[in-house]
Design a protein around this motif. Structure first.
Motif, PDB file in Angstrom:
ATOM      1  N   ASP A 140       0.912  -1.237   0.056  1.00 35.81           N
ATOM      2  CA  ASP A 140      -0.079  -0.051   0.094  1.00 35.81           C
ATOM      3  C   ASP A 140       0.883   1.274  -0.005  1.00 35.81           C
ATOM      4  OD1 ASP A 140      -2.448  -1.431   0.116  1.00 35.81           O
ATOM      5  OD2 ASP A 140      -2.728  -1.203   2.265  1.00 35.81           O
ATOM      6  N   VAL A 141       1.902   1.384   0.913  1.00 33.98           N
ATOM      7  CA  VAL A 141       2.545   2.379   1.068  1.00 33.98           C
ATOM      8  C   VAL A 141       3.691   2.627  -0.488  1.00 33.98           C
ATOM      9  CG1 VAL A 141       4.734   3.600   2.077  1.00 33.98           C
ATOM     10  CG2 VAL A 141       3.050   2.111   3.376  1.00 33.98           C
ATOM     11  N   VAL A 142       3.899   1.562  -1.003  1.00 37.29           N
ATOM     12  CA  VAL A 142       4.494   1.682  -2.367  1.00 37.29           C
ATOM     13  C   VAL A 142       3.796   2.310  -3.558  1.00 37.29           C
ATOM     14  CG1 VAL A 142       5.798   0.341  -4.206  1.00 37.29           C
ATOM     15  CG2 VAL A 142       6.275  -0.104  -1.654  1.00 37.29           C
ATOM     16  N   ALA A 143       2.452   1.760  -3.393  1.00 39.82           N
ATOM     17  CA  ALA A 143       1.503   2.050  -4.551  1.00 39.82           C
ATOM     18  C   ALA A 143       1.017   3.574  -4.196  1.00 39.82           C
ATOM     19  CB  ALA A 143       0.103   1.022  -4.361  1.00 39.82           C
ATOM     20  N   GLN A 144       0.968   3.883  -3.175  1.00 38.97           N
ATOM     21  CA  GLN A 144       0.678   5.228  -2.749  1.00 38.97           C
ATOM     22  C   GLN A 144       1.838   6.337  -2.951  1.00 38.97           C
ATOM     23  OE1 GLN A 144      -1.892   7.417  -1.418  1.00 38.97           O
ATOM     24  NE2 GLN A 144      -3.228   5.537  -1.520  1.00 38.97           N
ATOM     25  N   THR A 145       3.165   5.750  -2.994  1.00 41.69           N
ATOM     26  CA  THR A 145       4.133   6.486  -3.398  1.00 41.69           C
ATOM     27  C   THR A 145       4.384   6.710  -4.653  1.00 41.69           C
ATOM     28  OG1 THR A 145       5.442   5.907  -1.438  1.00 41.69           O
ATOM     29  CG2 THR A 145       6.778   6.733  -2.809  1.00 41.69           C
ATOM     30  N   THR A 147       4.480  13.253  -6.794  1.00 45.06           N
ATOM     31  CA  THR A 147       4.906  14.654  -6.519  1.00 45.06           C
ATOM     32  C   THR A 147       4.869  14.865  -5.015  1.00 45.06           C
ATOM     33  OG1 THR A 147       3.385  14.792  -8.407  1.00 45.06           O
ATOM     34  CG2 THR A 147       4.388  16.794  -7.709  1.00 45.06           C
ATOM     35  N   GLU A 148       4.218  14.425  -4.398  1.00 42.94           N
ATOM     36  CA  GLU A 148       4.104  14.798  -2.645  1.00 42.94           C
ATOM     37  C   GLU A 148       5.171  13.799  -2.415  1.00 42.94           C
ATOM     38  OE1 GLU A 148       0.307  14.098  -0.817  1.00 42.94           O
ATOM     39  OE2 GLU A 148      -0.244  13.898  -2.580  1.00 42.94           O
ATOM     40  N   ALA A 149       5.487  12.590  -2.870  1.00 41.87           N
ATOM     41  CA  ALA A 149       6.487  11.681  -2.001  1.00 41.87           C
ATOM     42  C   ALA A 149       7.952  11.976  -2.432  1.00 41.87           C
ATOM     43  CB  ALA A 149       6.143  10.281  -2.580  1.00 41.87           C
ATOM     44  N   GLU A 150       8.179  12.758  -3.447  1.00 39.36           N
ATOM     45  CA  GLU A 150       9.368  13.132  -4.080  1.00 39.36           C
ATOM     46  C   GLU A 150      10.543  13.581  -2.955  1.00 39.36           C
ATOM     47  OE1 GLU A 150       9.940  15.249  -7.542  1.00 39.36           O
ATOM     48  OE2 GLU A 150      12.024  15.360  -7.155  1.00 39.36           O
ATOM     49  N   PHE A 193       1.765  10.768   5.408  1.00 42.12           N
ATOM     50  CA  PHE A 193       1.470  10.673   4.045  1.00 42.12           C
ATOM     51  C   PHE A 193       0.203   9.620   3.730  1.00 42.12           C
ATOM     52  CE2 PHE A 193       2.823   8.137   0.074  1.00 42.12           C
ATOM     53  CZ  PHE A 193       2.512   9.378  -0.945  1.00 42.12           C
ATOM     54  N   MET A 194       0.088   8.665   4.489  1.00 40.19           N
ATOM     55  CA  MET A 194      -0.833   7.582   4.179  1.00 40.19           C
ATOM     56  C   MET A 194      -2.367   8.041   4.371  1.00 40.19           C
ATOM     57  SD  MET A 194       0.655   5.172   2.480  1.00 40.19           S
ATOM     58  CE  MET A 194      -0.590   3.746   2.558  1.00 40.19           C
ATOM     59  N   PRO A 195      -3.263   7.675   3.279  1.00 41.85           N
ATOM     60  CA  PRO A 195      -4.525   8.230   3.759  1.00 41.85           C
ATOM     61  C   PRO A 195      -4.946   7.359   4.720  1.00 41.85           C
ATOM     62  CG  PRO A 195      -4.478   6.898   1.727  1.00 41.85           C
ATOM     63  CD  PRO A 195      -3.088   7.061   2.224  1.00 41.85           C
TER      64      PRO A 195
END
Ligand code: NAP
Length: 360
Positions: free
Chosen positions: A227-232, A237-240, A315-317
């Motif tokens: 889940d964390v990888v897929a969100q990244t 743009t937010e994760a960069e 970061f995670m929803p």
């Protein structure tokens, strides 16, 4: 988007591919020896409308072992790269970790550099080596002693990724801790690493293990990592430029001991203060297991660490799944049901039901 996933057949890689497909992306899966993608639930991954393409490659080779046109097509044809490929089991040669985990990462960085493609690198929380205390996701090389060659190679790989980031490549890092079964069910496709230690100890083949009762082992459900990888990938743009610990909250060896003791079919290992543990005094059979397996994991039973996951929680929803004693019970119950930890002894209800049946 089209996303390239290296190590796509692996435990984490296949779950990442599954999420990217269900989010509507196209996936180019880099496979190596294993050429089919099986989800953590044991079922082959289905790709709607041909949105999954497999290519065979080898990260240890320049251009990932692809010919020039294939390399150029790949570099120009993907919008994101997720780098999962690695040698993850312990006890392999330093040279192999260097080739796959370090040189392999360098080759993937080179691919990303061709078109400045955003790169999500899957590292490990244990790049912290043998440090103690709370580990911040922003920290990397503080001159810490590493626990083994695997950790060392992952530290070098992440250093390369960060350097590429500093030189302008858009990068983000996800660092899992010890990846285990799914949060709700405990189901896991591959019983590896920590599961092997659990098998040897609960079967009574290894009866004493050097470790501190207050050492912390951090287990993370494979679905949370994916889940964390897929969100990244989705919200790059937010994760960069950020690093996310994909971790559980940590369980102490005392927690392990207490939960193992609840299972009547299990032997519970004795955790011996490391300074008082002498492998020479182990019985012969046990000594062999110690030398070949337990010793590789030993430093994990001494570490008093917690991984700071504030950045990931921001970061995670959704909140990360609970990974306390109840989660460990689920993992063990599944490993028993699957036959990996032997057959479970019947519970009270089952015994009484059988007695009642016999009485009828
Ligand atoms: N599992 C954990 O507990 C854990 C914990 C922390 C971090 N991580 C990190 O998470 C990532 C994924 O781990 P995982 O558990 O999914 O690992 P895994 O199940 O062992 O899968 C590793 C993948 O890498 C591929 N691979 C190995 N050598 C390769 C090569 N030379 N060229 C191309 N691909 C190659 C493997 O393909 P073949 O099998 O076909 O060779 C496999 O698909 C890794 O970077 C690992 O360091 C894992």
């Amino acid at each position: 988007m089209t996303v390239l996933v290296t190590g796509a057949s692996g435990l984490v890689g296949s779950e990442v591919v599954a999420r990217l497909l269900s989010a509507g992306h196209e996936v180019v899966a880099l496979v190596h020896r294993v050429e089919n993608l099986i989800g953590n639930n044991g079922r082959p991954l289905h790709a709607p409308e041909g949105r999954l393409r497999l290519i065979k490659g080898d990260v240890t080779r320049p251009d990932l072992g692809l010919d020039r046109p294939e390399w150029t097509n790949l570099a120009g044809g993907v919008d994101r790269i997720v780098h999962c490929a690695a040698i993850t089991d312990f006890g392999r040669t330093e040279q192999l970790y260097q080739q796959v985990n370090v040189a392999g990462t360098q080759h993937v960085i080179e691919l990303a550099r061709e078109r400045s493609t955003p790169l999500v690198h899957v590292g490990t929380a244990y790049v912290c080596g043998e440090r103690s205390g709370t580990i911040a996701a922003s920290e990397l090389d503080l001159g810490q002693r590493m626990g083994n060659h695997y950790e060392e190679s992952k530290l070098r790989a992440e250093t390369l990724v960060r350097k590429a980031g500093a030189d302008g490549l858009p990068v983000a890092v996800v660092r899992p801790s010890i990846v285990v079964g799914a949060a709700r069910t405990g189901v896991v496709r591959d019983f590896k690493n920590i599961y092997v230690v659990l098998k040897l100890t609960t079967q009574g083949r290894v009866r004493s293990v050097p470790g501190h009762f207050d050492a912390m082992l951090d287990l993370v459900p494979v679905d949370h990592v994916a889940d964390v990888v897929a969100q990244t990938v989705d919200r790059f743009t937010e994760a960069e430029g950020r690093t996310f610990h994909a971790v559980g909250g940590g369980l102490s060896l005392r927690d392990f001991s207490d939960v193992l003791a609840e299972f009547p079919s299990f032997h519970v290992p004795r955790f011996v203060v490391p300074s008082a543990f002498d492998p020479q005094r182990l019985p012969e059979g046990e000594r062999a297991y110690y030398d070949k397996v337990v010793q590789l994991y030993e430093s994990y039973f001494r570490r008093r660490i917690t991984f700071d996951r504030t950045e990931t929680e921001r970061f995670m929803p959704v909140k990360p799944p609970a990974t306390g004693q109840a989660f460990l019970r689920r993992l063990l119950e599944y490993a028993l049901r699957a036959g990996y930890l032997g057959a479970s002894l019947p519970g009270v209800d089952q015994v009484l039901a059988e007695l009642r049946n016999r009485g009828n």
